[in-house]
Design a protein around this motif. Structure first.
Motif, PDB file in Angstrom:
ATOM      1  N   ARG B  47       0.838  -1.209   0.000  1.00 42.29           N
ATOM      2  CA  ARG B  47       0.000   0.000   0.000  1.00 42.29           C
ATOM      3  C   ARG B  47       0.870   1.254   0.000  1.00 42.29           C
ATOM      4  NH1 ARG B  47       0.993   1.464   5.153  1.00 42.29           N
ATOM      5  NH2 ARG B  47       0.881  -0.149   6.720  1.00 42.29           N
ATOM      6  N   GLY B  48       0.324   2.313  -0.541  1.00 44.08           N
ATOM      7  CA  GLY B  48       1.043   3.580  -0.559  1.00 44.08           C
ATOM      8  C   GLY B  48       1.263   4.093   0.858  1.00 44.08           C
ATOM      9  N   GLY B  49       2.278   4.899   1.064  1.00 44.36           N
ATOM     10  CA  GLY B  49       2.474   5.526   2.374  1.00 44.36           C
ATOM     11  C   GLY B  49       3.365   4.727   3.310  1.00 44.36           C
ATOM     12  N   ILE B  50       3.698   3.521   2.938  1.00 42.01           N
ATOM     13  CA  ILE B  50       4.591   2.737   3.778  1.00 42.01           C
ATOM     14  C   ILE B  50       6.032   3.212   3.513  1.00 42.01           C
ATOM     15  CG2 ILE B  50       4.957   0.855   2.108  1.00 42.01           C
ATOM     16  CD1 ILE B  50       4.645  -1.123   4.439  1.00 42.01           C
ATOM     17  N   SER B  51       6.812   3.321   4.594  1.00 46.40           N
ATOM     18  CA  SER B  51       8.185   3.817   4.417  1.00 46.40           C
ATOM     19  C   SER B  51       9.090   2.695   3.918  1.00 46.40           C
ATOM     20  CB  SER B  51       8.720   4.359   5.742  1.00 46.40           C
ATOM     21  OG  SER B  51       9.045   3.277   6.589  1.00 46.40           O
ATOM     22  N   LYS B  52      10.238   3.087   3.376  1.00 42.13           N
ATOM     23  CA  LYS B  52      11.119   2.076   2.806  1.00 42.13           C
ATOM     24  C   LYS B  52      11.631   1.067   3.844  1.00 42.13           C
ATOM     25  CE  LYS B  52      14.374   1.303  -0.787  1.00 42.13           C
ATOM     26  NZ  LYS B  52      15.102   1.766  -1.956  1.00 42.13           N
ATOM     27  N   PRO B  53      12.090   1.524   5.034  1.00 41.11           N
ATOM     28  CA  PRO B  53      12.546   0.542   6.029  1.00 41.11           C
ATOM     29  C   PRO B  53      11.430  -0.399   6.475  1.00 41.11           C
ATOM     30  CG  PRO B  53      13.256   2.759   6.620  1.00 41.11           C
ATOM     31  CD  PRO B  53      12.334   2.905   5.466  1.00 41.11           C
ATOM     32  N   GLU B  54      10.212   0.168   6.629  1.00 38.81           N
ATOM     33  CA  GLU B  54       9.054  -0.651   6.982  1.00 38.81           C
ATOM     34  C   GLU B  54       8.799  -1.718   5.923  1.00 38.81           C
ATOM     35  OE1 GLU B  54       5.217   1.310   9.188  1.00 38.81           O
ATOM     36  OE2 GLU B  54       5.952   2.323   7.386  1.00 38.81           O
ATOM     37  N   ALA B  55       8.804  -1.260   4.671  1.00 39.27           N
ATOM     38  CA  ALA B  55       8.552  -2.173   3.557  1.00 39.27           C
ATOM     39  C   ALA B  55       9.601  -3.271   3.532  1.00 39.27           C
ATOM     40  CB  ALA B  55       8.559  -1.416   2.237  1.00 39.27           C
ATOM     41  N   GLN B  56      10.841  -2.866   3.727  1.00 36.72           N
ATOM     42  CA  GLN B  56      11.951  -3.802   3.713  1.00 36.72           C
ATOM     43  C   GLN B  56      11.761  -4.893   4.777  1.00 36.72           C
ATOM     44  OE1 GLN B  56      15.284  -1.339   3.418  1.00 36.72           O
ATOM     45  NE2 GLN B  56      16.700  -2.941   2.749  1.00 36.72           N
ATOM     46  N   ALA B  57      11.436  -4.445   5.990  1.00 36.24           N
ATOM     47  CA  ALA B  57      11.254  -5.385   7.092  1.00 36.24           C
ATOM     48  C   ALA B  57      10.102  -6.339   6.801  1.00 36.24           C
ATOM     49  CB  ALA B  57      10.999  -4.617   8.386  1.00 36.24           C
ATOM     50  N   GLU B  58       9.003  -5.779   6.299  1.00 35.33           N
ATOM     51  CA  GLU B  58       7.801  -6.577   6.035  1.00 35.33           C
ATOM     52  C   GLU B  58       8.063  -7.619   4.939  1.00 35.33           C
ATOM     53  OE1 GLU B  58       5.415  -6.262   7.990  1.00 35.33           O
ATOM     54  OE2 GLU B  58       3.519  -6.886   7.065  1.00 35.33           O
ATOM     55  N   VAL B  59       8.680  -7.160   3.868  1.00 36.39           N
ATOM     56  CA  VAL B  59       8.934  -8.069   2.741  1.00 36.39           C
ATOM     57  C   VAL B  59       9.908  -9.164   3.152  1.00 36.39           C
ATOM     58  CG1 VAL B  59      10.024  -8.237   0.465  1.00 36.39           C
ATOM     59  CG2 VAL B  59       8.392  -6.411   0.929  1.00 36.39           C
ATOM     60  N   GLU B  60      10.921  -8.784   3.913  1.00 38.35           N
ATOM     61  CA  GLU B  60      11.900  -9.771   4.334  1.00 38.35           C
ATOM     62  C   GLU B  60      11.257 -10.831   5.231  1.00 38.35           C
ATOM     63  OE1 GLU B  60      15.657  -7.748   4.960  1.00 38.35           O
ATOM     64  OE2 GLU B  60      16.260  -9.464   6.187  1.00 38.35           O
ATOM     65  N   ARG B  61      10.382 -10.366   6.119  1.00 37.21           N
ATOM     66  CA  ARG B  61       9.716 -11.288   7.033  1.00 37.21           C
ATOM     67  C   ARG B  61       8.818 -12.252   6.246  1.00 37.21           C
ATOM     68  NH1 ARG B  61       5.742 -11.106  11.268  1.00 37.21           N
ATOM     69  NH2 ARG B  61       4.700  -9.403  10.204  1.00 37.21           N
ATOM     70  N   MET B  62       8.043 -11.685   5.325  1.00 36.29           N
ATOM     71  CA  MET B  62       7.179 -12.503   4.483  1.00 36.29           C
ATOM     72  C   MET B  62       7.975 -13.549   3.721  1.00 36.29           C
ATOM     73  SD  MET B  62       4.259 -10.476   2.401  1.00 36.29           S
ATOM     74  CE  MET B  62       4.938  -8.841   2.543  1.00 36.29           C
ATOM     75  N   ALA B  63       9.067 -13.095   3.106  1.00 30.81           N
ATOM     76  CA  ALA B  63       9.875 -13.999   2.289  1.00 30.81           C
ATOM     77  C   ALA B  63      10.456 -15.108   3.144  1.00 30.81           C
ATOM     78  CB  ALA B  63      10.986 -13.224   1.595  1.00 30.81           C
ATOM     79  N   ARG B  64      10.949 -14.730   4.332  1.00 28.13           N
ATOM     80  CA  ARG B  64      11.617 -15.710   5.179  1.00 28.13           C
ATOM     81  C   ARG B  64      10.638 -16.695   5.786  1.00 28.13           C
ATOM     82  NH1 ARG B  64      14.243 -12.255   8.292  1.00 28.13           N
ATOM     83  NH2 ARG B  64      12.562 -12.444   9.784  1.00 28.13           N
ATOM     84  N   GLU B  65       9.488 -16.156   6.244  1.00 23.49           N
ATOM     85  CA  GLU B  65       8.573 -17.004   7.012  1.00 23.49           C
ATOM     86  C   GLU B  65       7.565 -17.760   6.151  1.00 23.49           C
ATOM     87  OE1 GLU B  65       6.783 -14.517   9.952  1.00 23.49           O
ATOM     88  OE2 GLU B  65       8.663 -14.200  11.023  1.00 23.49           O
ATOM     89  N   VAL B  66       7.225 -17.202   5.007  1.00 20.86           N
ATOM     90  CA  VAL B  66       6.144 -17.823   4.240  1.00 20.86           C
ATOM     91  C   VAL B  66       6.550 -18.263   2.837  1.00 20.86           C
ATOM     92  CG1 VAL B  66       3.762 -17.545   3.458  1.00 20.86           C
ATOM     93  CG2 VAL B  66       4.540 -16.339   5.499  1.00 20.86           C
ATOM     94  N   LEU B  67       7.195 -17.391   2.105  1.00 21.57           N
ATOM     95  CA  LEU B  67       7.421 -17.685   0.690  1.00 21.57           C
ATOM     96  C   LEU B  67       8.565 -18.667   0.446  1.00 21.57           C
ATOM     97  CD1 LEU B  67       6.975 -14.047  -0.685  1.00 21.57           C
ATOM     98  CD2 LEU B  67       5.246 -15.831  -0.496  1.00 21.57           C
ATOM     99  N   THR B  68       9.442 -18.800   1.423  1.00 20.26           N
ATOM    100  CA  THR B  68      10.618 -19.657   1.247  1.00 20.26           C
ATOM    101  C   THR B  68      10.588 -20.843   2.202  1.00 20.26           C
ATOM    102  OG1 THR B  68      11.861 -17.647   0.738  1.00 20.26           O
ATOM    103  CG2 THR B  68      13.143 -19.613   1.200  1.00 20.26           C
TER     104      THR B  68
END
Lengths: 81, 81
Positions: B47-68
């Protein structure tokens, strides 16, 4: 030389797999997802000694003719030494 | 903000799907292939308005915990505005 080819569904094509992943992620608490789309990713190692334009032509041909279904998918690729 | 997550089998893990694709490509005349490995590719729109560090943390968590699957797979990702 290495090539990375990314194949994804065209924007106009529904992606039920992506929608399912998005639904699952939202359900288990990930916030702020607007859309998830899934695609395929190929890492192709080409033999040494091939020139960059040659590699480019070969990878593009492979991606267009074999790795992608042009009716519903599109691709992009990148090359690295 | 958009994130691209690439999931591939660890180098130490056999990739029969990639081997099959490689065999098929070689059979129909593509020369100079040394190796083909297949992976998955996720395009995640946040979603719009999310900061880059926030996005980074969220995507990394998703990738680590769910997608991989950390036993046999590894991931890398990139973010773009």
């Amino acid at each position: 030389m290495k090539a990375q080819v990314f194949v994804s569904l065209k924007k106009s094509v529904l992606d039920p797999q992506g929608k399912t992943i998005q639904g699952a992620l939202t359900k288990i608490g990930y916030k702020g997802l607007e859309e998830v789309r899934q695609g395929k990713y190929f890492e192709i190692t080409l033999r040494g000694g091939i020139s960059k334009p040659e590699a480019q032509a070969e990878v593009e041909r492979m991606a267009r003719e074999v790795l992608t279904n042009p009716v519903i998918e599109e691709f992009h690729y990148s090359l690295e030494e």
